[in-house]
Design a protein around this motif. Structure first.
Motif, PDB file in Angstrom:
ATOM      1  N   UNK A  96      46.231  53.486  18.858  1.00  0.00           N
ATOM      2  CA  UNK A  96      47.013  52.481  18.130  1.00  0.00           C
ATOM      3  C   UNK A  96      47.511  51.355  19.036  1.00  0.00           C
ATOM      4  N   UNK A  97      46.928  51.243  20.240  1.00  0.00           N
ATOM      5  CA  UNK A  97      47.381  50.226  21.188  1.00  0.00           C
ATOM      6  C   UNK A  97      46.432  49.029  21.190  1.00  0.00           C
ATOM      7  N   UNK A  98      46.928  47.896  21.684  1.00  0.00           N
ATOM      8  CA  UNK A  98      46.089  46.711  21.828  1.00  0.00           C
ATOM      9  C   UNK A  98      45.125  46.907  22.992  1.00  0.00           C
ATOM     10  N   UNK A  99      43.916  46.421  22.848  1.00  0.00           N
ATOM     11  CA  UNK A  99      42.914  46.477  23.902  1.00  0.00           C
ATOM     12  C   UNK A  99      42.988  45.156  24.674  1.00  0.00           C
ATOM     13  N   UNK A 100      43.921  45.091  25.623  1.00  0.00           N
ATOM     14  CA  UNK A 100      44.194  43.829  26.312  1.00  0.00           C
ATOM     15  C   UNK A 100      43.150  43.477  27.364  1.00  0.00           C
ATOM     16  N   UNK A 101      42.432  44.458  27.881  1.00  0.00           N
ATOM     17  CA  UNK A 101      41.390  44.180  28.867  1.00  0.00           C
ATOM     18  C   UNK A 101      40.029  44.235  28.201  1.00  0.00           C
ATOM     19  N   UNK A 102      39.207  45.210  28.612  1.00  0.00           N
ATOM     20  CA  UNK A 102      37.934  45.461  27.943  1.00  0.00           C
ATOM     21  C   UNK A 102      37.695  46.964  27.967  1.00  0.00           C
ATOM     22  N   UNK A 103      36.632  47.425  27.329  1.00  0.00           N
ATOM     23  CA  UNK A 103      36.358  48.856  27.267  1.00  0.00           C
ATOM     24  C   UNK A 103      35.925  49.350  28.648  1.00  0.00           C
ATOM     25  N   UNK A 104      36.771  50.176  29.244  1.00  0.00           N
ATOM     26  CA  UNK A 104      36.505  50.751  30.564  1.00  0.00           C
ATOM     27  C   UNK A 104      36.459  52.265  30.405  1.00  0.00           C
ATOM     28  N   UNK A 105      35.375  52.878  30.824  1.00  0.00           N
ATOM     29  CA  UNK A 105      35.211  54.316  30.649  1.00  0.00           C
ATOM     30  C   UNK A 105      35.785  55.137  31.794  1.00  0.00           C
ATOM     31  N   UNK A 106      35.937  54.522  32.953  1.00  0.00           N
ATOM     32  CA  UNK A 106      36.349  55.289  34.124  1.00  0.00           C
ATOM     33  C   UNK A 106      35.182  56.012  34.761  1.00  0.00           C
ATOM     34  N   UNK A 107      33.960  55.606  34.396  1.00  0.00           N
ATOM     35  CA  UNK A 107      32.732  56.176  34.953  1.00  0.00           C
ATOM     36  C   UNK A 107      32.152  55.143  35.917  1.00  0.00           C
ATOM     37  N   UNK A 108      32.463  55.295  37.183  1.00  0.00           N
ATOM     38  CA  UNK A 108      32.083  54.307  38.185  1.00  0.00           C
ATOM     39  C   UNK A 108      30.565  54.267  38.346  1.00  0.00           C
ATOM     40  N   UNK A 109      30.006  53.052  38.339  1.00  0.00           N
ATOM     41  CA  UNK A 109      28.560  52.875  38.458  1.00  0.00           C
ATOM     42  C   UNK A 109      28.098  52.761  39.901  1.00  0.00           C
ATOM     43  N   UNK A 110      28.996  52.405  40.785  1.00  0.00           N
ATOM     44  CA  UNK A 110      28.652  52.243  42.188  1.00  0.00           C
ATOM     45  C   UNK A 110      29.797  51.599  42.925  1.00  0.00           C
ATOM     46  N   UNK A 111      29.562  51.287  44.171  1.00  0.00           N
ATOM     47  CA  UNK A 111      30.600  50.649  44.971  1.00  0.00           C
ATOM     48  C   UNK A 111      30.120  49.287  45.450  1.00  0.00           C
TER      49      UNK A 111
END
Length: 202
Positions: free
Chosen positions: A96-111
């Motif tokens: 029920x919160x605003x999505x102020x950033x973007x969809x972030x999964x927390x699944x890092x793709x690399x460094x």
């Protein structure tokens, strides 16, 4: 799921190896009011699960314990953290919160690596190097998460991208202190990854 809007900068108090995994301990304050066992918290953009905590930490803060598996250590900069290092922290987004950033999964793709920093009048331009296999997912005016921070890409090259950091981002996240040569976690836009996968298999 996260939004890339950092809630707090915590501090690493321990990282204890456990064979090919580790237990990461972080001191925090502002994100612990609704803490439950098994909660998901993004630590520098890596989705980790709370497996324990100590409410008797100094200064009224709480220390949080996270199990970190070998895959996470290999694909992110979590394994290079040391006691005293600051880390960006964000709780999972509420439905029920605003999505102020973007969809972030927390699944890092690399460094990636900080290449350069160019100060402006009220902001700072930062260029990051990124692996060749991720470059196709990063587009000008698109979104990217750097150490868990939702950012808009201002320019791209064959193996780099730039973002503009406003004073609030410089103040409220670890990106204000990342010097040239520093390694960072990168998560590209999940929508771009799915589109690329569909095109490969269609």
């Amino acid at each position: 799921m996260f939004t890339g809007i950092i809630e707090e900068v915590g501090e690493v108090t321990d990282i204890a190896p456990r064979g090919d995994s580790a237990v990461l301990t972080v001191r925090a304050a502002g994100i612990v009011d609704d803490l439950v066992h098994g909660a998901s918290i993004a630590v520098n953009g890596v989705c980790l699960t709370v497996v324990g905590w100590d409410v008797a930490a100094e200064g009224g803060k709480v220390t949080l314990d996270f199990d970190v598996m070998g895959e996470t250590l290999a694909r992110s900069v979590i394994g290079t953290l040391a006691v005293g290092d600051p880390v960006n922290l964000e709780r999972a987004v509420r439905a029920d919160a605003r999505l102020d950033g973007h969809v972030v999964q927390g699944h890092v793709d690399g460094t990636g690596t900080v290449i350069s920093r160019t100060p402006g009048n009220a902001w700072e331009s930062v260029r990051f190097g990124l692996p060749a296999e991720l470059a196709r997912f990063v587009a000008e005016k698109g979104s990217v998460a750097v150490d868990g921070v939702s950012l808009t890409v201002s320019a791209v090259g064959p193996d780099w991208f730039e973002v503009g950091l406003i004073p609030e981002t410089l103040r409220a996240t670890t990106l204000g202190g990342r010097e040239a040569g520093s390694a960072v976690n990168l998560e590209v836009d999940v929508l771009a990854k799915y589109v690329a996968r569909l095109m490969e298999t269609s």
